[in-house]
Design a protein around this motif. Structure first.
Motif, short mmCIF file in Angstrom:
data_model
loop_
_atom_site.label_atom_id
_atom_site.label_comp_id
_atom_site.label_asym_id
_atom_site.label_seq_id
_atom_site.Cartn_x
_atom_site.Cartn_y
_atom_site.Cartn_z
N SER A 38 -1.57 7.83 22.14
CA SER A 38 -1.52 6.53 21.46
C SER A 38 -0.25 5.78 21.84
N PHE A 61 -11.04 3.20 12.58
CA PHE A 61 -10.97 4.64 12.71
C PHE A 61 -11.52 5.33 11.46
N ASP A 62 -12.28 6.38 11.69
CA ASP A 62 -12.69 7.30 10.64
C ASP A 62 -13.33 6.52 9.49
N SER A 63 -12.89 6.80 8.26
CA SER A 63 -13.46 6.12 7.10
C SER A 63 -12.56 4.98 6.61
N ARG A 64 -11.60 4.58 7.44
CA ARG A 64 -10.70 3.50 7.05
C ARG A 64 -11.47 2.19 6.93
N ALA A 81 -3.65 4.59 17.46
CA ALA A 81 -4.36 5.50 16.56
C ALA A 81 -3.54 5.71 15.29
N PRO A 82 -4.19 6.03 14.16
CA PRO A 82 -3.46 6.20 12.91
C PRO A 82 -2.58 7.45 12.88
N HIS A 87 -10.21 12.19 15.67
CA HIS A 87 -10.61 10.96 15.00
C HIS A 87 -11.96 10.51 15.53
N THR A 88 -12.60 9.64 14.77
CA THR A 88 -13.78 8.92 15.24
C THR A 88 -13.44 7.44 15.31
N LEU A 89 -13.61 6.88 16.50
CA LEU A 89 -13.37 5.46 16.72
C LEU A 89 -14.71 4.73 16.61
N ASN A 104 -19.93 4.99 18.09
CA ASN A 104 -18.96 5.93 17.54
C ASN A 104 -18.51 6.90 18.62
N SER A 106 -15.91 10.12 19.38
CA SER A 106 -14.97 11.12 18.89
C SER A 106 -13.89 11.32 19.93
#
Length: 339
Positions: A38, A61-64, A81-82, A87-89, A104, A106
């Protein structure tokens, strides 16, 4: 291969089976399970979204719940990236009448160089059709080989294959131009390297950048994993720009000899270098498979009056180990950042 997932949406995002697809989002430079540092580069497009013209794209990202939105039908930018780890983008699109779609991907975020968002990025240099190869007369013996684009093995869908044979430690050099920039002073070389079958015939792997600057001189950012010394080497000009002497210098920073690299797997190599206005180059650090090694005091003159026209050029060289043999190496996701 390209990552493409389709879905049917109303004015809000609801994932449905691919068989009900109407909206298309294509991510062209990332595949499931890829390792990135990142910030990383994202290239994606959605020329239509749910059978509608695309109004915007975005990613999260993810569930954000926070989503970065780009008012265009394509994305080409650096993404932060967080955190490190898996992660899932989610790469999204929205149509002009409310349709939406998502792809999606990964990914695994590892440590890597710090790259400013203002950096200019050139992606997938391995896919350029201008690559050529020749024996490097600076090595002993003889070498010959070829290069081609292949689908397997590949992370992006198209990797570049470099195959060479040699006698008496000969080296085969492959190169291509990838742009013009006389003013950039900082570079990050970022590539995935895959040795096929056996690494026993590889003495050194060389990964260079060359930049013609405004005064017409060429700055050589020469770098290699030196299998004889088990260290990273860099180049300097131990003469003058006109009466130049291209010299390899052992950095003292360990590098696993290429003949010992794990085969049939991808290795992530990132090289950080910069220059000043006088053609002095500092080799700052190298990252190998997500592990940083600092290159302390790796500094020297590196301006050469070669008479070249304006260009940015990269070399990838394989040096043979022993009286004779062959090697095949693949290069993928080859990206250069500069600012």
């Amino acid at each position: 291969m390209k990552k493409q997932i389709s879905a049917l949406f109303m004015s809000f995002v609801v994932l449905l089976p691919v068989s009900l697809a109407y909206a298309d989002v294509t991510v062209s430079n990332l595949v499931d399970g890829v390792q990135v540092s990142s910030p990383f580069s994202l290239q994606a497009n959605a020329f239509t979204c749910g059978q509608q013209s695309t109004a915007a794209m975005g990613y999260s990202f993810d569930s954000r719940t926070d989503t970065t939105i780009i008012h265009a039908d394509a994305v080409n930018q650096l993404v932060t990236a967080p955190a490190l780890g898996a992660h899932t983008l989610h790469v999204k699109c929205w149509g002009v009448y409310g349709a939406a779609g998502v792809a999606n991907v990964s990914l695994i975020v590892t440590n890597g160089p710090s790259i400013p968002t203002r950096a200019t990025v050139v992606h997938n240099i391995q896919q350029l059709t201008s690559w050529s190869g020749n024996y490097d007369p600076g090595t002993p013996g003889a070498a010959w080989g070829y290069t081609a684009l292949v689908n397997t093995p590949s992370l992006s869908g198209q990797a570049r294959q470099f195959s060479m044979s040699y006698l008496n430690y000969g080296g085969q050099l492959f190169s291509t131009s990838f742009g013009i920039d006389t003013s950039a002073t900082h570079f990050v070389y970022d590539a995935q390297v895959y040795i096929s079958g056996s690494a026993a015939g590889i003495a050194n792997l060389e990964m260079d950048l060359n930049q013609v600057i405004a005064n017409g001189q060429t700055i050589i950012y020469g770098f290699q994993c030196d299998g004889y010394a088990g260290a990273w080497d860099y180049t300097i000009n131990s003469g003058s720009p006109t009466w130049y002497v291209d010299t390899w210098v052992n950095s003292g920073t360990p590098c696993p000899p290429p003949s010992t690299w794990s085969v049939n797997t991808w290795h992530h190599v990132q090289i950080v270098a910069s220059r000043d206005a006088y053609g002095n180059v500092t080799y700052e650090s190298v990252w190998f498979d997500g592990v940083q090694s600092l290159l302390n005091f790796a500094f020297g003159k590196s301006a050469f009056a070669l008479g070249w026209g304006s260009t940015l050029l990269t070399n990838f060289q394989i040096d043979g180990l022993g009286p004779g043999g062959s090697a095949t190496v693949y290069l993928d996701n080859f990206t250069v950042y500069r600012w």
